[in-house]
Design a protein around this motif. Structure first.
Motif, PDB file in Angstrom:
ATOM      1  N   GLY A  61     -17.860 -28.510  23.671  1.00  0.00           N
ATOM      2  CA  GLY A  61     -17.999 -28.770  22.086  1.00  0.00           C
ATOM      3  C   GLY A  61     -16.988 -29.754  21.552  1.00  0.00           C
ATOM      4  O   GLY A  61     -15.969 -29.983  22.147  1.00  0.00           O
ATOM      5  N   GLU A  62     -17.213 -30.309  20.403  1.00  0.00           N
ATOM      6  CA  GLU A  62     -16.479 -31.161  19.675  1.00  0.00           C
ATOM      7  C   GLU A  62     -15.119 -30.649  19.395  1.00  0.00           C
ATOM      8  O   GLU A  62     -14.064 -31.464  19.775  1.00  0.00           O
ATOM      9  N   LYS A  63     -14.885 -29.572  18.911  1.00  0.00           N
ATOM     10  CA  LYS A  63     -13.644 -28.957  18.724  1.00  0.00           C
ATOM     11  C   LYS A  63     -12.553 -29.123  19.982  1.00  0.00           C
ATOM     12  O   LYS A  63     -11.483 -29.100  19.773  1.00  0.00           O
ATOM     13  N   ALA A  64     -13.201 -29.044  21.227  1.00  0.00           N
ATOM     14  CA  ALA A  64     -12.558 -28.995  22.403  1.00  0.00           C
ATOM     15  C   ALA A  64     -12.034 -30.509  22.527  1.00  0.00           C
ATOM     16  O   ALA A  64     -10.813 -30.655  23.295  1.00  0.00           O
ATOM     17  N   VAL A  65     -12.385 -31.275  21.798  1.00  0.00           N
ATOM     18  CA  VAL A  65     -12.094 -32.805  22.360  1.00  0.00           C
ATOM     19  C   VAL A  65     -11.597 -33.682  21.110  1.00  0.00           C
ATOM     20  O   VAL A  65     -11.072 -34.928  21.354  1.00  0.00           O
ATOM     21  N   ALA A  66     -11.940 -33.057  19.903  1.00  0.00           N
ATOM     22  CA  ALA A  66     -11.765 -33.857  18.585  1.00  0.00           C
ATOM     23  C   ALA A  66     -10.381 -33.868  18.023  1.00  0.00           C
ATOM     24  O   ALA A  66      -9.701 -32.734  18.256  1.00  0.00           O
ATOM     25  N   GLY A  67      -9.964 -34.713  17.232  1.00  0.00           N
ATOM     26  CA  GLY A  67      -8.793 -34.816  16.661  1.00  0.00           C
ATOM     27  C   GLY A  67      -7.623 -34.834  17.740  1.00  0.00           C
ATOM     28  O   GLY A  67      -7.600 -35.377  18.766  1.00  0.00           O
ATOM     29  N   ASP A  68      -6.067 -34.495  17.265  1.00  0.00           N
ATOM     30  CA  ASP A  68      -4.969 -34.703  18.029  1.00  0.00           C
ATOM     31  C   ASP A  68      -4.769 -33.431  18.916  1.00  0.00           C
ATOM     32  O   ASP A  68      -3.969 -32.690  18.909  1.00  0.00           O
ATOM     33  N   LYS A  69      -5.530 -33.360  19.951  1.00  0.00           N
ATOM     34  CA  LYS A  69      -5.637 -32.328  20.707  1.00  0.00           C
ATOM     35  C   LYS A  69      -4.459 -32.480  21.954  1.00  0.00           C
ATOM     36  O   LYS A  69      -3.921 -31.398  22.387  1.00  0.00           O
ATOM     37  N   PHE A  70      -3.866 -33.570  21.887  1.00  0.00           N
ATOM     38  CA  PHE A  70      -2.787 -33.761  22.690  1.00  0.00           C
ATOM     39  C   PHE A  70      -1.126 -33.448  21.978  1.00  0.00           C
ATOM     40  O   PHE A  70      -0.011 -33.857  22.422  1.00  0.00           O
ATOM     41  N   ASP A  71      -1.379 -33.329  20.727  1.00  0.00           N
ATOM     42  CA  ASP A  71      -0.129 -33.053  19.809  1.00  0.00           C
ATOM     43  C   ASP A  71       0.688 -34.026  19.710  1.00  0.00           C
ATOM     44  O   ASP A  71       1.805 -33.914  20.160  1.00  0.00           O
ATOM     45  N   LEU A  72       0.218 -35.170  19.374  1.00  0.00           N
ATOM     46  CA  LEU A  72       1.079 -36.634  19.519  1.00  0.00           C
ATOM     47  C   LEU A  72       1.639 -36.654  18.251  1.00  0.00           C
ATOM     48  O   LEU A  72       2.752 -37.086  18.151  1.00  0.00           O
ATOM     49  N   GLY A  73       1.227 -36.211  17.189  1.00  0.00           N
ATOM     50  CA  GLY A  73       1.769 -35.853  15.815  1.00  0.00           C
ATOM     51  C   GLY A  73       2.463 -37.172  15.281  1.00  0.00           C
ATOM     52  O   GLY A  73       2.248 -38.409  15.302  1.00  0.00           O
ATOM     53  N   PRO A  74       3.890 -37.138  15.378  1.00  0.00           N
ATOM     54  CA  PRO A  74       5.007 -38.167  14.984  1.00  0.00           C
ATOM     55  C   PRO A  74       4.915 -39.455  15.916  1.00  0.00           C
ATOM     56  O   PRO A  74       5.154 -40.520  15.399  1.00  0.00           O
ATOM     57  N   LEU A  75       4.429 -39.582  17.295  1.00  0.00           N
ATOM     58  CA  LEU A  75       4.378 -40.548  18.014  1.00  0.00           C
ATOM     59  C   LEU A  75       3.416 -41.561  17.579  1.00  0.00           C
ATOM     60  O   LEU A  75       3.562 -42.826  17.607  1.00  0.00           O
ATOM     61  N   PHE A  76       2.390 -41.237  16.581  1.00  0.00           N
ATOM     62  CA  PHE A  76       1.479 -42.225  15.807  1.00  0.00           C
ATOM     63  C   PHE A  76       2.197 -43.102  14.899  1.00  0.00           C
ATOM     64  O   PHE A  76       1.860 -44.190  14.829  1.00  0.00           O
ATOM     65  N   GLU A  77       3.443 -42.708  14.514  1.00  0.00           N
ATOM     66  CA  GLU A  77       4.033 -43.266  13.476  1.00  0.00           C
ATOM     67  C   GLU A  77       5.184 -44.003  14.210  1.00  0.00           C
ATOM     68  O   GLU A  77       5.665 -45.249  13.744  1.00  0.00           O
ATOM     69  N   THR A  78       5.610 -43.780  15.557  1.00  0.00           N
ATOM     70  CA  THR A  78       6.885 -44.505  16.022  1.00  0.00           C
ATOM     71  C   THR A  78       6.468 -45.069  17.389  1.00  0.00           C
ATOM     72  O   THR A  78       7.486 -45.648  18.071  1.00  0.00           O
ATOM     73  N   GLY A  79       5.383 -44.567  18.233  1.00  0.00           N
ATOM     74  CA  GLY A  79       5.185 -44.765  19.507  1.00  0.00           C
ATOM     75  C   GLY A  79       4.175 -46.294  19.544  1.00  0.00           C
ATOM     76  O   GLY A  79       3.704 -46.791  18.669  1.00  0.00           O
ATOM     77  N   VAL A  80       3.711 -46.355  20.821  1.00  0.00           N
ATOM     78  CA  VAL A  80       2.676 -47.500  21.135  1.00  0.00           C
ATOM     79  C   VAL A  80       1.791 -46.559  22.131  1.00  0.00           C
ATOM     80  O   VAL A  80       2.359 -45.908  23.060  1.00  0.00           O
TER      81      VAL A  80
END
Length: 183
Positions: free
Chosen positions: A35-54
């Motif tokens: 199902g989509e819930k198993a793969v959608a969104g920030d499933k890897f808990d990247l959170g703040p890395l989207f603001e500071t990482g590459v």
């Protein structure tokens, strides 16, 4: 020094091949059967890395994502589109298909330079992951493990090694497992 974090969808028996089924392998599509819930969104808990990482991609994974993400909107899609992206390729000459993307043909030097100033997230890109592991550049694996056993297929780990489990969190029918390499 910053971290290099590998994110992968993986089966219980360590198969990473064809989680969405687009390659047409016999067991392909295994992650999306949950199902989509198993793969959608920030499933890897990247959170703040989207603001500071590459984000770091191999050519094949980047080409696939560059067809999917630029037209998507919403909080997660906006973050995926905004984060800087580096594509490792000897054949790709332009990364214009997806905003904030650039191309390099020198994986190890590029990663070492990036790690000196920011976290790096590798998405899929199994050949890139293996090369990074060979050079001792992987700091963490974030594995979304699905309750599927295929018995065959390309596996993430091909050489012996030791990892240290740091957390497990249930995510729908799967589990996000975090491992440190302590390299």
């Amino acid at each position: 020094m910053s971290d290099l974090i590998v994110t992968e969808f993986v089966t219980l028996d360590d198969v990473v091949e064809d989680p969405d089924g687009r390659a047409g392998t016999p067991g392909g599509g295994w992650a999306f059967r949950h199902g989509e819930k198993a793969v959608a969104g920030d499933k890897f808990d990247l959170g703040p890395l989207f603001e500071t990482g590459v984000m770091l991609f191999g050519r094949t994974t980047w080409e696939h994502f560059s067809k999917l993400w630029p037209s998507r909107t919403g909080p997660f899609a906006d973050r995926m589109n905004a984060i800087p992206k580096v594509v490792v390729s000897k054949s790709l000459t332009s990364a214009d298909a997806w905003q904030n993307s650039s191309v390099t043909d020198d994986l190890v030097s590029t990663v070492r330079a990036l790690k000196a100033r920011q976290d790096i997230v590798v998405v899929g890109s199994i050949s890139v992951v293996r090369a990074l592991a060979e050079h001792g550049l992987v700091d963490e694996y974030r594995l979304m493990v699905f309750p599927t056993v295929l018995g065959a297929g390309e596996r993430l780990f091909t050489v012996p090694g030791e990892l240290r489990l740091t957390s497990v969190e249930q995510k729908g029918s799967g589990a996000l497992m975090r491992y440190r390499t302590d390299t």
